[in-house]
Each structure stands twice: as structure tokens, then as C-alpha cells.
Design a protein around this motif. Structure first.
Motif, PDB file in Angstrom:
ATOM      1  N   ASP A 180       1.042   4.111  -2.971  1.00  0.00           N
ATOM      2  CA  ASP A 180       0.913   5.552  -2.738  1.00  0.00           C
ATOM      3  C   ASP A 180       2.170   6.313  -3.156  1.00  0.00           C
ATOM      4  O   ASP A 180       2.093   7.435  -3.646  1.00  0.00           O
ATOM      5  CB  ASP A 180       0.572   5.827  -1.270  1.00  0.00           C
ATOM      6  N   LYS A 233       1.875   6.896  -6.804  1.00  0.00           N
ATOM      7  CA  LYS A 233       0.960   8.002  -7.090  1.00  0.00           C
ATOM      8  C   LYS A 233       1.681   9.337  -6.945  1.00  0.00           C
ATOM      9  O   LYS A 233       1.505  10.240  -7.766  1.00  0.00           O
ATOM     10  CB  LYS A 233      -0.246   7.955  -6.139  1.00  0.00           C
ATOM     11  N   ARG A 258      -0.773   6.392   3.259  1.00  0.00           N
ATOM     12  CA  ARG A 258      -0.441   7.641   2.561  1.00  0.00           C
ATOM     13  C   ARG A 258       0.572   8.446   3.373  1.00  0.00           C
ATOM     14  O   ARG A 258       1.524   8.999   2.823  1.00  0.00           O
ATOM     15  CB  ARG A 258      -1.712   8.464   2.308  1.00  0.00           C
ATOM     16  N   HIS A 285       0.830  -1.209   0.000  1.00  0.00           N
ATOM     17  CA  HIS A 285       0.000   0.000   0.000  1.00  0.00           C
ATOM     18  C   HIS A 285       0.864   1.259   0.000  1.00  0.00           C
ATOM     19  O   HIS A 285       0.541   2.232  -0.681  1.00  0.00           O
ATOM     20  CB  HIS A 285      -0.943   0.001   1.200  1.00  0.00           C
ATOM     21  N   LEU A 293      -3.413  12.720  -3.682  1.00  0.00           N
ATOM     22  CA  LEU A 293      -3.746  11.833  -2.578  1.00  0.00           C
ATOM     23  C   LEU A 293      -4.915  12.407  -1.792  1.00  0.00           C
ATOM     24  O   LEU A 293      -5.122  13.616  -1.752  1.00  0.00           O
ATOM     25  CB  LEU A 293      -2.549  11.693  -1.632  1.00  0.00           C
TER      26      LEU A 293
END
Length: 126
Positions: free
Chosen positions: A73, A76, A105, A69, A83
Motif C-alpha cells: 500500500d 501505491k 491501508r 501488505h 486507495l
């Protein structure tokens, strides 16, 4: 820590973040209190805090970049995607801030800049 990146944020949390926060908070607070907290989070004003301060207040450790995860992030951030802001809850009983939604995040952002200002909503007793 890696080279600083410009981290882009949505102006408000995504709709699915609130049920995710309620689900997590139900483990800590119980179902009804968690639902009430989620409602409070939806109406809370946006604020921001440095990533390192959120970590200190939450008393959590940093997840590594090998976490899928966090890796997602980080990708991204690298690709300039926005976000969703964090959802936080003040847990006065235990003297900490609970990251109700956005832990991964936060970990991803921290790997780029521990001083990054993180937009969030925070609820719970003042």
C-alpha cells in the motif's frame, strides 16, 4: 514519520471490500450480524476521520513498513495510485471502532501523515 505525500482515494470502497469486511466481522460478531453489518456498510454515507483518531478509536497498534501488505500500500501511495476507503464498525460493547477492512491501508497512510483525513464508511449503533 516520512515526508507527507498526497494520498489519492477512490470515491467509494471497491466491491470486494464488503465481503472481506463481512469475513473479518464474522469473527467478532458472528455470521448473521456480520452479514447485516456489511449490508449496512454498503448503504452508509462516506465520511472521513484523521488517521490518528481511527487508530485511537480502534485500539490497534501500527504495523511496521516491513509488513508486506503495508509495503504494498505504501508503494501505491508513492506511485500515485488510488486507495480504497476504509470500512469501520462501531463496537459499542467493547467501546471501540473495528477496522472491518483497510487496516493495512491505514497503517501505510499513517507512515506518511498521521493527520491525513481517511475516507471511510462507518456502520454500527450510534
Amino acid at each position: 514519520m516520512e515526508q507527507k505525500k498526497i494520498i489519492k482515494w477512490r470515491s467509494k470502497p471497491e466491491k470486494h471490500d464488503y465481503p472481506a469486511a463481512a469475513s473479518y466481522l464474522s469473527l467478532v460478531l458472528g455470521q448473521q450480524a456480520a452479514e447485516n453489518a456489511a449490508v449496512e456498510l454498503e448503504s452508509a454515507e462516506m465520511s472521513e476521520f484523521p488517521a490518528k483518531d481511527i487508530f485511537r478509536a480502534s485500539m490497534l497498534s501500527l504495523l511496521g513498513v516491513s509488513n508486506s501488505h503495508v509495503e504494498s500500500d505504501r508503494a501505491k501511495i508513492i506511485h500515485g495510485e488510488k486507495l480504497s476507503p476504509l470500512l469501520l464498525f462501531r463496537d459499542k460493547r467493547n467501546g471501540k471502532v473495528v477496522i472491518a477492512d483497510g487496516y493495512h491501508r491505514l497503517c501505510a497512510v499513517y507512515t506518511f501523515d498521521e493527520n491525513a483525513m481517511i475516507p471511510c464508511k462507518i456502520a454500527g449503533p450510534d
